[in-house]
Design a protein around this motif. Structure first.
Motif, PDB file in Angstrom:
ATOM      1  N   GLY A  20      -2.752   6.441   1.494  1.00  0.00           N
ATOM      2  CA  GLY A  20      -2.250   5.196   0.907  1.00  0.00           C
ATOM      3  C   GLY A  20      -2.673   3.997   1.711  1.00  0.00           C
ATOM      4  O   GLY A  20      -3.158   2.999   1.160  1.00  0.00           O
ATOM      5  N   LEU A  38       3.235  12.434   5.115  1.00  0.00           N
ATOM      6  CA  LEU A  38       2.419  11.653   6.048  1.00  0.00           C
ATOM      7  C   LEU A  38       0.959  11.573   5.595  1.00  0.00           C
ATOM      8  O   LEU A  38       0.317  10.539   5.715  1.00  0.00           O
ATOM      9  N   GLN A  84       0.785   3.681  -3.258  1.00  0.00           N
ATOM     10  CA  GLN A  84       0.326   5.052  -3.125  1.00  0.00           C
ATOM     11  C   GLN A  84       1.385   6.019  -3.652  1.00  0.00           C
ATOM     12  O   GLN A  84       1.069   6.952  -4.384  1.00  0.00           O
ATOM     13  N   GLY A 144       0.824  -1.197   0.000  1.00  0.00           N
ATOM     14  CA  GLY A 144       0.000   0.000   0.000  1.00  0.00           C
ATOM     15  C   GLY A 144       0.860   1.249   0.000  1.00  0.00           C
ATOM     16  O   GLY A 144       0.637   2.181  -0.779  1.00  0.00           O
ATOM     17  N   MET A 145       1.845   1.256   0.855  1.00  0.00           N
ATOM     18  CA  MET A 145       2.767   2.375   0.926  1.00  0.00           C
ATOM     19  C   MET A 145       3.453   2.600  -0.433  1.00  0.00           C
ATOM     20  O   MET A 145       3.490   3.714  -0.959  1.00  0.00           O
ATOM     21  N   LEU A 199       0.626   8.271  -7.028  1.00  0.00           N
ATOM     22  CA  LEU A 199       0.724   9.735  -7.006  1.00  0.00           C
ATOM     23  C   LEU A 199       1.749  10.209  -8.020  1.00  0.00           C
ATOM     24  O   LEU A 199       1.550  11.198  -8.718  1.00  0.00           O
ATOM     25  N   PHE A 202       9.413   5.300   7.367  1.00  0.00           N
ATOM     26  CA  PHE A 202       8.012   5.536   7.728  1.00  0.00           C
ATOM     27  C   PHE A 202       7.294   4.224   7.961  1.00  0.00           C
ATOM     28  O   PHE A 202       6.590   4.031   8.960  1.00  0.00           O
ATOM     29  N   MET A 239      -0.071  11.806   2.500  1.00  0.00           N
ATOM     30  CA  MET A 239      -0.074  10.888   1.367  1.00  0.00           C
ATOM     31  C   MET A 239      -0.143   9.453   1.849  1.00  0.00           C
ATOM     32  O   MET A 239      -0.954   8.661   1.389  1.00  0.00           O
ATOM     33  N   GLN A 240       0.675   9.103   2.801  1.00  0.00           N
ATOM     34  CA  GLN A 240       0.688   7.726   3.254  1.00  0.00           C
ATOM     35  C   GLN A 240      -0.540   7.373   4.080  1.00  0.00           C
ATOM     36  O   GLN A 240      -0.944   6.211   4.155  1.00  0.00           O
ATOM     37  N   LEU A 255       6.446  16.359  -2.434  1.00  0.00           N
ATOM     38  CA  LEU A 255       6.665  14.967  -2.089  1.00  0.00           C
ATOM     39  C   LEU A 255       7.793  14.321  -2.868  1.00  0.00           C
ATOM     40  O   LEU A 255       8.415  13.372  -2.424  1.00  0.00           O
TER      41      LEU A 255
END
Lengths: 231, 231, 231, 231
Positions: free
Chosen positions: B176, B170, A180, A176-177, A184, A218, B172-173, A199
């Motif tokens: 996500g 953050l 995403q 998912g990370m 984007l 993260f 964005m994730q 970003l």
DNA sequence: CATGAATGAGGGTTCATTCAT
DNA sequence: CATGAATGAACCCTCATTCAT
């Protein structure tokens, strides 16, 4: 096909596909990625590939056949590379293994953003906008490989997951990370606009830490810490 | 339209759209979500909606017009609800605010999975498979609202992000994490198969903690801890 | 439709089919009769009928649908007329009844040779050169009516068949006689040549006896008599 | 080619055609007979014959060329056999001569129904569904031979035709009788159904008289006798 | 002889849209 | 508001045929 359709027919004549068929595949990938399967007409493909209409049917039997051939080529290649990366770093520590998986995706998206865009279109687009295809079957491999990395690390005591969290969930969120971020990235790419959030540019990550590190840190450490006096 | 096309024309007669137009919108959403814009023909829509062909053009001008009308309705509704949730919990602590945002998405996907599926198809599908639409413009609102939540919490000292990480990343994730969960949910839905990873069933989260908590705790705390002797 | 597509839309607006559909049917009959189903293209039909391509699909759904519609119209009409003739002459003597059946076919072939040619093409042409169609089902009616005529005449003692001969065989040969005559007639027609055998002209039958009589008298009495001294 | 494409290349190596060309001819006959010329594609033929596409053009120049070659082979063979039968029975009585002609057709249809089906498709199918072909020319021979049989018999006083009836008419109806029988036989064959009329089974003709006798006796003697008190 | 690869033209069908009523 | 009828353009695909090898 090691280059995900990078247009370069490797110096050894690589993939044994006639040049015409190669061109068709390449163009189809581009168009399917950009417009989707349904919105792409056979005429467009053959015109862009500079071949005559029947040649597409000669090599691929139908628009659908072309779609499946392309899909399998790309998924096979992705599987191949994921497996290769996993194998190569079998002895490495957990975080290195994850880092290499992320790096692989970064490489792929640089090498051939179109290829990944096509794959994502099939995976995340409307399910009946293209010939039937069950993503579970193909994704099982990638997710399976990563799952194994998690399990091994856990068994070795090298990784301790958050309490109450199963590994499947973690793998899902790992991708998912990644997804995403890439989705984007595609958005900004196709809309040709400045990324409105900072970003992707230079300033995104502090000096010396590239995006791969950033994502991983993260992912492993989470967004941050809550400080509530009442707790 | 407060119910995201739940077929219930609210008791106040709500949106003043004639019943025929409502039917068209509802059917179009369903088809666009399932097959995508290009693969859905006007004939399919009008037949499924049991209206005559020119009616669609009377109310929506064109297939494209119908698409935009639908898109705006849904995005407006989403914006409305996101804003409402944000407003309602303005005074709540940071984690509660985030939890409510996640809960909102869970509610929406239960209320009308089709609506969310349609939105995702437009956001994440091939960009030229439907009439031009710049997602940045619409997403800015949702992400903007969430960004503000982060900023406020940080300013209040209630939230301390990981070092070297900007808030945009953050946010964005955050989405996500949410998207990946919902996209996988859609996959299982449309392919009518058992989730191969035990992600959605009862056993996924420990007793007393539902998926919303689960997602949030992962998001905030990360996947887990690395234990390497050499570090 | 009483005129087997004689192009004259009866004065009462007859068949309630829009004029465009009528033209398509008429042209299709002509082309199917001359070139067969497979060799006739939809484009040919619509051009000859001076309608646009989609109109054919609007009224008949497909080339196949057009074929079936045409087939049913013509068979229905033939059935109708055969039944009417049989009914009308129910009280007449056997030979009169047969004569009227033959006359009906002669009338039809004069009225609309194309219609009969089309029917024969389907009945006697290659079975897979057109959409599936089981002639037995449709022919049963015509042959059934004639079979009944034979049976009634036999029961009334008005007709004594040759010994050792069942009635089904006689009915088959009754139509055989008729068909052979008509098929040869079509041959001469389409090849635009002088009939090489003097079968159809004035001189064929003696004065005062037309072809109907001729055929019937042959059918009932046979070709002639064998005179062998040794028998 | 004495066996009408019975797949057996005669013991003398007969027709000097390469085996490949033989296979093409054989398959083409089968397909043309079943689907007609237009509905049969070159690709179907070469695939069924297991030869490559250009081979067909090498041996037969074109689809049309293949058609004509086949047609001529079959008609030549039929002519040969009709002439042979006529010659062989030159001295036999009239009815024996006719019987042998009928028997020849029965033999042919048993030997190779496909061959006869093909011939009938060309003779009785739509005229422009295949390359131009004037049946008169080819049929003249068969009918001519039979006509001669009639004339000789009449001259010898062995046959007395019905009054007012010319011989051409009788010959036409002779073949009509034969054709109708064979066409019905093909129908039952291709539709794989029980003959609804008991025409072909055991019970059709009385003991000891086979179908050949049956047909002939009908042909010569007619259907039966009318008994009207008022005449 | 025999092949894989290539082609222009046309096959049946459906598209989004609009007209007159 | 609502309809049946109509359209130009485009859809995917296959045709009979031929090229170079």
């Amino acid at each position: 096909m090691s280059m995900l359709f990078d247009e370069k027919k490797g110096e050894e004549g690589s993939s044994e596909l006639p040049e015409m068929a190669q061109r068709i595949l390449s163009v189809a990938m581009e168009l399917f990625a950009r417009k989707g399967y349904s919105a792409t007409s056979v005429r467009e493909i053959v015109q862009a590939a500079k071949v005559t209409n029947p040649m597409l049917y000669y090599y691929f039997e139908s628009k659908e056949g072309l779609f499946y051939r392309l899909l399998n080529l790309l998924f096979d290649e992705m599987d191949r590379r994921v497996l290769a990366v996993a194998e190569l770093n079998k002895e490495e520590p957990f975080d290195v293994q994850l880092r290499e998986i992320v790096k692989l995706h970064m490489e792929v998206v640089q090498e051939s953003p179109v290829a990944l865009r096509f794959i994502y279109a099939v995976l995340f687009g409307p399910k009946e906008s293209h010939p039937k295809f069950n993503p579970e079957v193909r994704r099982k491999l990638s997710t399976g490989v990563v799952l194994e990395i998690f399990q091994d690390a856990m068994n070795r005591g090298e990784f301790v997951p958050r309490e109450d969290t199963n590994l499947e969930f973690l793998v899902m969120q790992f991708f998912g990370m990644l997804n995403q971020y890439l989705l984007l990235l595609f958005m900004h790419d196709t809309h040709q606009i400045e990324p409105p959030l900072n970003l992707f540019g230079e300033g995104c990550c502090e000096a010396g830490r590239d995006m791969v590190e950033h994502l991983l840190s993260f992912y492993l450490g989470g967004a941050g810490r809550i400080c509530r006096p009442d707790i």
